[in-house]
Design a protein around this motif. Structure first.
Motif, PDB file in Angstrom:
ATOM      1  N   ARG A 165       0.959  -1.176   0.030  1.00  0.00           N
ATOM      2  CA  ARG A 165       0.160  -0.033  -0.091  1.00  0.00           C
ATOM      3  C   ARG A 165       0.935   1.314  -0.194  1.00  0.00           C
ATOM      4  O   ARG A 165       0.406   2.213  -0.721  1.00  0.00           O
ATOM      5  CB  ARG A 165      -1.032   0.186   1.219  1.00  0.00           C
ATOM      6  CG  ARG A 165      -1.903   0.734   1.078  1.00  0.00           C
ATOM      7  CD  ARG A 165      -2.989   0.796   2.167  1.00  0.00           C
ATOM      8  NE  ARG A 165      -2.574   0.921   3.491  1.00  0.00           N
ATOM      9  CZ  ARG A 165      -2.445   0.261   4.669  1.00  0.00           C
ATOM     10  NH1 ARG A 165      -3.047  -1.009   4.459  1.00  0.00           N
ATOM     11  NH2 ARG A 165      -1.888   0.756   5.678  1.00  0.00           N
ATOM     12  N   ALA A 166       1.863   1.211   0.848  1.00  0.00           N
ATOM     13  CA  ALA A 166       2.857   2.526   0.836  1.00  0.00           C
ATOM     14  C   ALA A 166       3.559   2.481  -0.431  1.00  0.00           C
ATOM     15  O   ALA A 166       3.518   3.674  -0.951  1.00  0.00           O
ATOM     16  CB  ALA A 166       4.083   1.977   1.933  1.00  0.00           C
ATOM     17  N   THR A 167       3.781   1.526  -1.161  1.00  0.00           N
ATOM     18  CA  THR A 167       4.774   1.739  -2.386  1.00  0.00           C
ATOM     19  C   THR A 167       3.536   2.190  -3.435  1.00  0.00           C
ATOM     20  O   THR A 167       3.879   3.172  -4.203  1.00  0.00           O
ATOM     21  CB  THR A 167       4.959   0.207  -2.786  1.00  0.00           C
ATOM     22  OG1 THR A 167       5.455  -0.538  -1.807  1.00  0.00           O
ATOM     23  CG2 THR A 167       5.949   0.499  -4.317  1.00  0.00           C
ATOM     24  N   ARG A 168       2.514   1.670  -3.382  1.00  0.00           N
ATOM     25  CA  ARG A 168       1.401   2.487  -4.198  1.00  0.00           C
ATOM     26  C   ARG A 168       0.974   3.868  -4.184  1.00  0.00           C
ATOM     27  O   ARG A 168       1.011   4.706  -4.995  1.00  0.00           O
ATOM     28  CB  ARG A 168      -0.163   1.619  -4.029  1.00  0.00           C
ATOM     29  CG  ARG A 168      -0.730   1.037  -5.466  1.00  0.00           C
ATOM     30  CD  ARG A 168      -2.002   0.372  -5.120  1.00  0.00           C
ATOM     31  NE  ARG A 168      -2.618   0.343  -3.960  1.00  0.00           N
ATOM     32  CZ  ARG A 168      -2.762  -0.539  -3.215  1.00  0.00           C
ATOM     33  NH1 ARG A 168      -2.212  -1.799  -3.445  1.00  0.00           N
ATOM     34  NH2 ARG A 168      -3.405  -0.363  -2.093  1.00  0.00           N
ATOM     35  N   ILE A 170       2.947   5.760  -2.684  1.00  0.00           N
ATOM     36  CA  ILE A 170       4.122   6.686  -3.092  1.00  0.00           C
ATOM     37  C   ILE A 170       4.088   6.973  -4.639  1.00  0.00           C
ATOM     38  O   ILE A 170       4.580   8.359  -5.037  1.00  0.00           O
ATOM     39  CB  ILE A 170       5.633   6.042  -2.886  1.00  0.00           C
ATOM     40  CG1 ILE A 170       5.796   6.083  -1.250  1.00  0.00           C
ATOM     41  CG2 ILE A 170       6.720   6.587  -3.436  1.00  0.00           C
ATOM     42  CD1 ILE A 170       6.737   5.233  -0.664  1.00  0.00           C
ATOM     43  N   SER A 171       3.795   5.986  -5.265  1.00  0.00           N
ATOM     44  CA  SER A 171       3.743   6.045  -6.892  1.00  0.00           C
ATOM     45  C   SER A 171       2.710   7.144  -7.172  1.00  0.00           C
ATOM     46  O   SER A 171       2.877   7.858  -8.161  1.00  0.00           O
ATOM     47  CB  SER A 171       3.954   4.803  -7.634  1.00  0.00           C
ATOM     48  OG  SER A 171       2.504   4.159  -7.289  1.00  0.00           O
ATOM     49  N   ALA A 172       1.682   6.808  -6.296  1.00  0.00           N
ATOM     50  CA  ALA A 172       0.483   7.574  -6.922  1.00  0.00           C
ATOM     51  C   ALA A 172       0.743   9.166  -6.607  1.00  0.00           C
ATOM     52  O   ALA A 172       0.476  10.111  -7.434  1.00  0.00           O
ATOM     53  CB  ALA A 172      -0.635   7.502  -6.110  1.00  0.00           C
ATOM     54  N   ALA A 173       1.449   9.353  -5.561  1.00  0.00           N
ATOM     55  CA  ALA A 173       1.883  10.784  -5.149  1.00  0.00           C
ATOM     56  C   ALA A 173       2.975  11.201  -6.241  1.00  0.00           C
ATOM     57  O   ALA A 173       2.837  12.726  -6.647  1.00  0.00           O
ATOM     58  CB  ALA A 173       2.540  10.780  -3.687  1.00  0.00           C
ATOM     59  N   GLU A 175       3.258  10.596  -9.211  1.00  0.00           N
ATOM     60  CA  GLU A 175       2.540  10.879 -10.657  1.00  0.00           C
ATOM     61  C   GLU A 175       1.637  12.178 -10.571  1.00  0.00           C
ATOM     62  O   GLU A 175       1.779  12.999 -11.186  1.00  0.00           O
ATOM     63  CB  GLU A 175       1.390   9.715 -10.634  1.00  0.00           C
ATOM     64  CG  GLU A 175       2.161   8.533 -11.667  1.00  0.00           C
ATOM     65  CD  GLU A 175       1.073   7.405 -12.059  1.00  0.00           C
ATOM     66  OE1 GLU A 175      -0.176   7.569 -11.870  1.00  0.00           O
ATOM     67  OE2 GLU A 175       1.808   6.296 -12.385  1.00  0.00           O
ATOM     68  N   GLN A 176       1.067  11.985  -9.160  1.00  0.00           N
ATOM     69  CA  GLN A 176       0.317  13.637  -9.001  1.00  0.00           C
ATOM     70  C   GLN A 176       1.280  14.909  -9.058  1.00  0.00           C
ATOM     71  O   GLN A 176       0.909  15.643  -9.835  1.00  0.00           O
ATOM     72  CB  GLN A 176      -0.164  13.533  -7.625  1.00  0.00           C
ATOM     73  CG  GLN A 176      -1.115  14.493  -7.204  1.00  0.00           C
ATOM     74  CD  GLN A 176      -2.365  14.567  -7.785  1.00  0.00           C
ATOM     75  OE1 GLN A 176      -2.921  13.464  -8.407  1.00  0.00           O
ATOM     76  NE2 GLN A 176      -2.725  15.879  -8.451  1.00  0.00           N
ATOM     77  N   ALA A 177       2.419  14.508  -8.524  1.00  0.00           N
ATOM     78  CA  ALA A 177       3.615  15.564  -8.616  1.00  0.00           C
ATOM     79  C   ALA A 177       3.839  16.104  -9.929  1.00  0.00           C
ATOM     80  O   ALA A 177       3.984  17.141 -10.356  1.00  0.00           O
ATOM     81  CB  ALA A 177       4.582  15.226  -7.834  1.00  0.00           C
ATOM     82  N   VAL A 178       4.013  14.983 -10.836  1.00  0.00           N
ATOM     83  CA  VAL A 178       4.449  15.165 -12.318  1.00  0.00           C
ATOM     84  C   VAL A 178       3.411  16.006 -13.009  1.00  0.00           C
ATOM     85  O   VAL A 178       3.600  16.873 -13.699  1.00  0.00           O
ATOM     86  CB  VAL A 178       4.789  13.657 -12.901  1.00  0.00           C
ATOM     87  CG1 VAL A 178       4.908  13.844 -14.357  1.00  0.00           C
ATOM     88  CG2 VAL A 178       6.134  13.209 -12.128  1.00  0.00           C
ATOM     89  N   ALA A 179       2.173  15.513 -12.735  1.00  0.00           N
ATOM     90  CA  ALA A 179       0.972  16.072 -13.583  1.00  0.00           C
ATOM     91  C   ALA A 179       0.695  17.573 -13.164  1.00  0.00           C
ATOM     92  O   ALA A 179       0.632  18.412 -13.905  1.00  0.00           O
ATOM     93  CB  ALA A 179      -0.408  15.318 -12.846  1.00  0.00           C
ATOM     94  N   ASP A 180       0.911  17.817 -11.916  1.00  0.00           N
ATOM     95  CA  ASP A 180       0.989  19.163 -11.186  1.00  0.00           C
ATOM     96  C   ASP A 180       2.063  20.008 -11.815  1.00  0.00           C
ATOM     97  O   ASP A 180       1.696  21.098 -12.168  1.00  0.00           O
ATOM     98  CB  ASP A 180       1.251  19.256  -9.498  1.00  0.00           C
ATOM     99  CG  ASP A 180       0.094  18.978  -8.838  1.00  0.00           C
ATOM    100  OD1 ASP A 180      -1.049  18.704  -9.656  1.00  0.00           O
ATOM    101  OD2 ASP A 180       0.225  18.763  -7.878  1.00  0.00           O
ATOM    102  N   LEU A 181       3.270  19.558 -12.106  1.00  0.00           N
ATOM    103  CA  LEU A 181       4.422  20.285 -12.656  1.00  0.00           C
ATOM    104  C   LEU A 181       3.785  20.305 -14.169  1.00  0.00           C
ATOM    105  O   LEU A 181       4.323  21.629 -14.731  1.00  0.00           O
ATOM    106  CB  LEU A 181       5.680  19.189 -12.697  1.00  0.00           C
ATOM    107  CG  LEU A 181       7.045  19.771 -12.979  1.00  0.00           C
ATOM    108  CD1 LEU A 181       7.297  21.134 -11.784  1.00  0.00           C
ATOM    109  CD2 LEU A 181       7.981  19.000 -12.951  1.00  0.00           C
ATOM    110  N   TYR A 182       3.495  19.705 -14.994  1.00  0.00           N
ATOM    111  CA  TYR A 182       3.088  19.787 -16.102  1.00  0.00           C
ATOM    112  C   TYR A 182       2.131  21.065 -16.420  1.00  0.00           C
ATOM    113  O   TYR A 182       2.157  21.952 -17.056  1.00  0.00           O
ATOM    114  CB  TYR A 182       2.242  18.570 -16.838  1.00  0.00           C
ATOM    115  CG  TYR A 182       3.350  17.847 -17.206  1.00  0.00           C
ATOM    116  CD1 TYR A 182       4.326  18.138 -18.679  1.00  0.00           C
ATOM    117  CD2 TYR A 182       3.424  16.554 -17.197  1.00  0.00           C
ATOM    118  CE1 TYR A 182       4.873  17.361 -19.152  1.00  0.00           C
ATOM    119  CE2 TYR A 182       4.335  15.524 -17.681  1.00  0.00           C
ATOM    120  CZ  TYR A 182       5.243  15.978 -18.790  1.00  0.00           C
ATOM    121  OH  TYR A 182       6.077  15.223 -19.427  1.00  0.00           O
ATOM    122  N   GLU A 183       1.112  21.167 -15.319  1.00  0.00           N
ATOM    123  CA  GLU A 183       0.024  22.142 -15.365  1.00  0.00           C
ATOM    124  C   GLU A 183       0.505  23.512 -15.340  1.00  0.00           C
ATOM    125  O   GLU A 183       0.481  24.213 -15.986  1.00  0.00           O
ATOM    126  CB  GLU A 183      -0.971  21.869 -14.248  1.00  0.00           C
ATOM    127  CG  GLU A 183      -2.155  22.115 -14.594  1.00  0.00           C
ATOM    128  CD  GLU A 183      -3.417  21.611 -13.478  1.00  0.00           C
ATOM    129  OE1 GLU A 183      -4.324  22.389 -12.948  1.00  0.00           O
ATOM    130  OE2 GLU A 183      -3.215  20.440 -13.365  1.00  0.00           O
TER     131      GLU A 183
END
Lengths: 229, 273
Positions: A165-168, A170-173, A175-183
């Motif tokens: 769950r932790a791994t999941r 972390i990866s979700a976070a 991706e979220q961060a990358v998406a934010d960055l693009y925006e």
């Protein structure tokens, strides 16, 4: 009671009567003496003769009616007294003691046999109890082992689940961060483009700016994904 | 004094009846005449024997009646002898049921004979059983017991018939043989008891005569020189001590034999051959 006593004295009375009869028939003690005298002379023979002749007046076979009668009297008095006061009670006591001894022995034997049976029974019971104890202990051990294994498995599974769950997350976070960055980059690009458009840009200058902007864009979104946003 | 004794001494003097009682270190005591009958030494000895028996067995009976277990060496000695007479003499010889009927007689006769025998072993005492009048009377009592036993068991005729053993002969011989056997057996019955009395009498008498003779040697040599009389006296005293031990044994043995034979005779009378 009286009758019993009389019957007990029965043989004695008959005995007395018979003796008296013998006595009377024999004519006081003279009955026995001549007969015995003869017999003894025949038996003792020589010896007696020699003694009688050499000693003269001393005769070892002399009849003494008074002594004989006295002997009878003393003996019967003694027999009667002892019968009444000694032999009867002694016989009875001996019988009673023998019976009590016999019964005591029998009882002791019975008690011994009973004790042995009880001991045997006890021993069997003890063995059974020990078997039971062993079974219970085995059972308990087995159960404890099973419970331990179960708990261990559970704990391991929990731990793995947590890690996953932790791994999941972390990866979700990420991706979220990358998406934010693009925006943010797109916004920045639009803002830059607005500033550029507000100014009078020459032809040359215009082209160069677009190139720079597209290069920047390309540098931010390596997959060309955020290029349009 | 010694000379006087030596002169008067006769071995038989010690074994015959006297109207005097010898008291050690004291002298001779003249016995009185009661109702015209002279009291003699043997009468006194019989009385002592009877009193000893009463003194022993009445307390023993009291003790046995009171307590389950007989305690004390003294009482146990007598009780074991009583049990021995019952279990080893009377019951095997007579049979269980009849034995108990005649047990009082056998017990009395055993201890009376035994104590009379033993009284001859103590100083001043005399063996009344060394007198034929006493033993004949005792044997006569056994005969009486035998007749009583036989008559009670089989009746007068049965008792006489039982005297003759069963003969395995042709019937034609029986009328001749039977009366013959009957006479022999009746004579045998009396002879048995005569011998019973003579056996006890002769044994006790002989023992005392031998002791008296051997002790008499000391008086015979009392006038001789020391080197002669010393060894003789030593030998005779030693011999008397040893023979006295033998006499002690004989006293028990003869009492046993008298009682056992009495039991056997009674047993023969109550059982059919």
């Amino acid at each position: 009671m009286l009758r019993r006593k009389l019957s007990a004295f029965g043989p004695l009375m008959t005995f007395l009567l018979t003796l008296t009869t013998i006595w009377i028939v024999g004519g006081t003690s003279a009955f026995a003496e001549p007969l015995i005298d003869d017999a003894v002379q025949a038996v003792a023979g020589q010896e007696h003769d020699s003694h009688a002749t050499s000693e003269g007046e001393i005769d070892i076979l002399a009849a003494e009616p008074s002594l004989a009668i006295y002997t009878v009297t003393v003996f019967f008095l003694l027999l009667l007294l002892l019968y009444r006061f000694a032999w009867g009670p002694i016989s009875k006591a001996l019988e009673a003691r023998e019976q009590s001894l016999e019964s005591a022995f029998r009882e002791a034997e019975n008690a011994r046999a009973e004790a042995a049976a009880l001991l045997e029974q006890h021993r069997k019971q003890m063995e059974q109890v020990q078997d039971q104890v062993r079974q219970i202990m085995d059972e308990a051990n087995r159960k404890a082992e099973t419970a331990y294994q179960e708990r261990l498995g559970q704990a391991r599974a929990d731990a793995e689940a947590t890690v996953e769950r932790a791994t999941r997350e972390i990866s979700a976070a990420k991706e979220q961060a990358v998406a934010d960055l693009y925006e943010r980059s797109a916004d920045l690009a639009v803002a830059v483009a607005g500033q550029v458009l507000r100014r009078e840009i020459a032809g040359e200058e215009h082209r160069r700016l677009i190139e720079v902007a597209s290069q920047e864009l390309q540098a931010v979104g390596p997959n060309g994904r955020g290029g349009l946003s | 004094m010694a000379d006087e004794h030596a002169h008067e001494h006769s071995p038989l003097d010690h074994v015959i009846d006297h109207p005097t009682l010898e008291i050690p270190f004291f002298g001779e005591l003249d016995l009185p005449e009661v109702f015209g009958i002279q009291v003699t030494r043997f009468m006194v000895m019989e009385t002592i024997a009877a009193l000893v028996m009463l003194a022993v067995f009445i307390p023993l009976a009291r003790h046995a009646a009171r307590q389950q277990v007989t305690r004390g060496r003294f009482l146990n000695i007598f009780e074991s002898i009583l049990v021995f007479i019952r279990d080893k003499m009377a019951r095997p010889a007579i049979g269980h049921h009849h034995a108990d009927q005649f047990l009082p007689y056998l017990w009395t006769v055993f201890f009376f004979v035994l104590i009379c025998n033993l009284l001859g072993m103590i100083p001043g005492g005399a063996s009344a059983t060394g007198n034929i009048n006493v033993t004949a009377t005792l044997a006569l009592m056994t005969l009486g017991a035998v007749i009583v036993a036989g008559v009670k068991e089989m009746g007068p005729v049965g008792f006489l018939k039982n005297l003759v053993p069963h003969m395995d002969v042709p019937w034609i011989m029986k009328p001749i043989l039977w009366p013959l056997m009957f006479v022999i057996e009746v004579a045998g019955l009396f002879i048995r008891h005569v011998v019973l009395s003579v056996r006890l009498f002769a044994n006790m008498l002989a023992g005392h005569i031998v002791l008296a003779v051997i002790l008499g040697f000391t008086l015979t040599v009392s006038q001789a020189a020391l080197y002669i009389k010393g060894p003789v006296i030593a030998a005779s005293v030693g011999g008397v001590v040893l023979l006295s031990l033998l006499e002690l044994f004989v006293a028990f043995l003869q009492a046993y034999i008298f009682t056992f034979l009495s039991a056997l005779f009674i047993g023969a009378a109550v059982h059919s051959h």
